[in-house]
Design a protein around this motif. Structure first.
Motif, short mmCIF file in Angstrom:
data_model
loop_
_atom_site.label_atom_id
_atom_site.label_comp_id
_atom_site.label_asym_id
_atom_site.label_seq_id
_atom_site.Cartn_x
_atom_site.Cartn_y
_atom_site.Cartn_z
N ARG A 52 45.67 56.56 34.76
CA ARG A 52 46.09 56.50 33.35
C ARG A 52 47.54 56.96 33.25
O ARG A 52 47.90 58.02 33.77
N VAL A 53 48.35 56.15 32.57
CA VAL A 53 49.76 56.47 32.38
C VAL A 53 50.05 56.48 30.87
O VAL A 53 49.69 55.53 30.17
N SER A 54 50.68 57.53 30.39
CA SER A 54 51.06 57.63 28.99
C SER A 54 52.53 57.28 28.83
O SER A 54 53.37 57.76 29.58
N VAL A 55 52.81 56.41 27.87
CA VAL A 55 54.19 55.97 27.60
C VAL A 55 54.56 56.42 26.20
O VAL A 55 53.84 56.14 25.23
N PHE B 68 47.32 50.32 41.85
CA PHE B 68 48.36 51.35 41.79
C PHE B 68 49.72 50.79 42.16
O PHE B 68 50.75 51.34 41.76
N GLY B 69 49.77 49.72 42.94
CA GLY B 69 51.05 49.08 43.23
C GLY B 69 51.64 48.46 41.98
O GLY B 69 52.85 48.60 41.70
N LYS B 70 50.82 47.76 41.19
CA LYS B 70 51.30 47.20 39.92
C LYS B 70 51.71 48.30 38.95
O LYS B 70 52.66 48.15 38.18
N MET B 71 51.00 49.41 38.98
CA MET B 71 51.34 50.53 38.11
C MET B 71 52.76 51.00 38.39
O MET B 71 53.56 51.20 37.45
N GLN B 72 53.10 51.18 39.66
CA GLN B 72 54.45 51.62 40.00
C GLN B 72 55.49 50.59 39.58
O GLN B 72 56.56 50.96 39.06
N ASN B 73 55.20 49.31 39.78
CA ASN B 73 56.16 48.27 39.41
C ASN B 73 56.41 48.24 37.91
O ASN B 73 57.56 48.12 37.45
N CYS C 277 55.94 50.72 35.69
CA CYS C 277 56.63 51.94 35.26
C CYS C 277 58.11 51.89 35.62
O CYS C 277 58.97 52.27 34.81
N ASN C 278 58.41 51.42 36.83
CA ASN C 278 59.82 51.31 37.22
C ASN C 278 60.57 50.32 36.35
O ASN C 278 61.74 50.54 35.98
N LEU C 279 59.92 49.20 35.99
CA LEU C 279 60.56 48.20 35.15
C LEU C 279 60.83 48.74 33.75
O LEU C 279 61.90 48.50 33.17
#
Length: 227
Positions: free
Chosen positions: A58-61, A102-107, A109-111
């Protein structure tokens, strides 16, 4: 200095000899035959321990705007929020920012950080297990323990030139679970942890011990032994 007392010995396998046939009952005698002889048995215990990494994150933005006019600030935040939704959809991840990849998550977030700069704040990912993942781990560790127990019984029988038969009893004696997080219980982790450290901290473990009784069929087939 006296040596410590030796630990008690533990029996992991036991060959049970065939029992003497019981005397015929009147009903059995009337049928004209003795009961089927009870075969020999091997009693074994076995265990297994498995681990499973988290399957969700889970990532909060959080968005902010420094526009002086309130209307302009709301418009700016709305445009950024629409961009986040669009970016998430284009990469095939849930719009709610709960990731299974988790790979898509990092991509993603970086974008977002690259496009939105300091106006966006992304929290460190919080990893957890879905109920389905926990149930899968429980089943896998039980099946693994049964498989280890059967292999042990087979090796014991081969040691005495015997052949392992069908299982007569399989009993789960102990199951333990530790580690891991669920969605409803997500602890706060230090921000300095790396992604791999966060995944390791959220890894779940399970162990299982079973007891089983197998039939001993008799002498092992030499041809199968050579194979």
């Amino acid at each position: 200095m006296a040596l410590p007392a030796p630990a008690p010995s533990r029996v992991f396998a036991e060959l049970v000899p065939a029992q003497a046939p019981a005397p015929l009952t009147p009903a059995q005698a009337g049928r004209g035959g003795p009961p089927a002889p009870s075969g020999r048995e091997v009693h074994v215990s076995g265990s297994a321990e498995l681990s499973a990494g988290p399957d969700r994150a889970r990532v909060s933005v959080r968005l902010g705007s420094r526009k002086e006019a309130a209307g302009a600030a709301r418009s700016s935040v709305t445009r950024r929020l629409e961009y986040i939704v669009q970016a998430a959809r284009q990469r095939g991840v849930p719009v709610c920012i709960i990731f299974s990849d988790f790979g898509k998550m990092q991509n993603v977030c970086n974008l977002l950080i690259e496009k939105l700069g300091t106006s966006v704040t992304i929290s460190p990912p919080r990893f957890y297990h879905t109920p389905e993942a926990v149930d899968t781990l429980r089943r896998q560790v039980c099946v693994a323990a049964v498989g280890n127990t059967r292999q042990k019984a087979q090796e014991v029988c081969r040691l005495f030139g015997q052949s392992l038969g069908k299982p007569l009893l399989i009993r789960e004696e102990e199951t333990r679970e530790w580690g891991g997080h669920t969605e409803s219980h997500l602890p706060n982790s230090p921000d300095l942890l790396t992604l791999q450290e966060r995944i390791q901290n959220a890894t779940a473990y399970a162990s299982c011990r079973v007891f089983a009784v197998f039939e001993i069929k008799g002498k092992e087939n030499r041809r199968n032994k050579l194979l």
